[in-house]
Design an enzyme around this catalytic site. Sequence first.
Site, PDB file in Angstrom:
ATOM      1  N   LYS A   1       0.892  -1.228  -0.151  1.00 13.58           N
ATOM      2  CA  LYS A   1      -0.084  -0.040   0.049  1.00 13.58           C
ATOM      3  C   LYS A   1       0.810   1.389  -0.011  1.00 13.58           C
ATOM      4  O   LYS A   1       0.714   2.214   0.931  1.00 13.58           O
ATOM      5  CB  LYS A   1      -0.900   0.127   1.246  1.00 13.58           C
ATOM      6  CG  LYS A   1      -2.073  -1.109   1.101  1.00 13.58           C
ATOM      7  CD  LYS A   1      -3.362  -0.835   2.009  1.00 13.58           C
ATOM      8  CE  LYS A   1      -4.233  -2.030   1.697  1.00 13.58           C
ATOM      9  NZ  LYS A   1      -3.949  -3.501   2.043  1.00 13.58           N
TER      10      LYS A   1
ATOM     11  N   SER B   1     -11.190  -1.304   2.180  1.00  8.47           N
ATOM     12  CA  SER B   1     -12.590  -2.120   2.546  1.00  8.47           C
ATOM     13  C   SER B   1     -13.154  -1.933   3.881  1.00  8.47           C
ATOM     14  O   SER B   1     -14.354  -2.184   4.395  1.00  8.47           O
ATOM     15  CB  SER B   1     -12.562  -3.600   2.585  1.00  8.47           C
ATOM     16  OG  SER B   1     -11.082  -4.143   3.170  1.00  8.47           O
TER      17      SER B   1
END
Lengths: 194, 194
Positions: free
Chosen positions: A43, A98
Amino acid sequence: MEIADKTERWVSLIKVNYPLVLSSGIEIIGKLAKFKPVIADFKIADIPYTSSLISKIAFENEAFAIICHGFAGSDTLKAVKGVAREYGGEVYVVTELSSPGGEEFLRKASNSIAELARKIGCDGIIAPGTRPDRVKELKEIAKGLKVICPGIGVQGGDIESLREVADYVIVGRSIYQAEDPEKEARKIYEILRG
Amino acid sequence: MEIADKTERWVSLIKVNYPLVLSSGIEIIGKLAKFKPVIADFKIADIPYTSSLISKIAFENEAFAIICHGFAGSDTLKAVKGVAREYGGEVYVVTELSSPGGEEFLRKASNSIAELARKIGCDGIIAPGTRPDRVKELKEIAKGLKVICPGIGVQGGDIESLREVADYVIVGRSIYQAEDPEKEARKIYEILRG
């Protein structure tokens, strides 16, 4: 390594994240790559210079793909894609996390991020498996890019609802925390196969 | 290690990022902490669960503080702050990256991120040394939180213009790529002291 060995028949790729790499060392990527291609879920969300260095280390250590945040900006994404190209590797771009917090800041930017990922020539997007409607919209915007959905299982994402829209689903804890990881991986494989 | 040894008189803290930790191993934090408190610049931007694990590893390995992205959402920030509290560590929140791409998505969210950092009780914000006007505005919003500015030197940020507004400036490449890192660190120290 034991879980990778037991589940390899039922998975397409292995995603590793920082907690694993920081505690086991970066060499874990090469070891896992003997089972399946490895996605380094780092990420990345840094300035282009640092992001390039991180990507280079991942690919030098046999990662097949890397995950980068689009919100860091187009210069960061381009830098990461540039490094990936040198190694023949792939880049997947996070649109929305998410987790619930993904709806705060990322939600407002995610459509533009999906478009940016496509324009820059990245290979796919990461879209929130916990929000199937968002996955559909992001997939349309990303036109033709692969779609990977995390958030399945422990986070509450429903695998059935993603079968038509996701190219891959990310299932971590449901498998590696299961009493029988192979059985769990196979179960998910069979649901996806339909 | 050599640079840390030579420059320790002129620096307040040592910031390490992923390229260093991935290539040297997480133990590098503890080794550098013998010279000065270490900030783990991991720019965490993951779901709360993973972000907590990353933070835990950093603090277990003697980091004094960790850098987290506010963009990931308030749940991630709270999770990281929660771990920091257990270890008596600090959390610094990125508002805008100092790179040009920081003006694309982060710019629109950065004021809210600075406010969020304050509300959650984080210890400081990271504000772009390349844009001193933004640093001033973000500092006002973050009321009382410490302000750390990267982007000095190679990235073009001017140290003089930050003297009144930044609590710390991050200078990486100008020091470690200098022919004489100690001389460079001392020069910067003296500019800041005024």
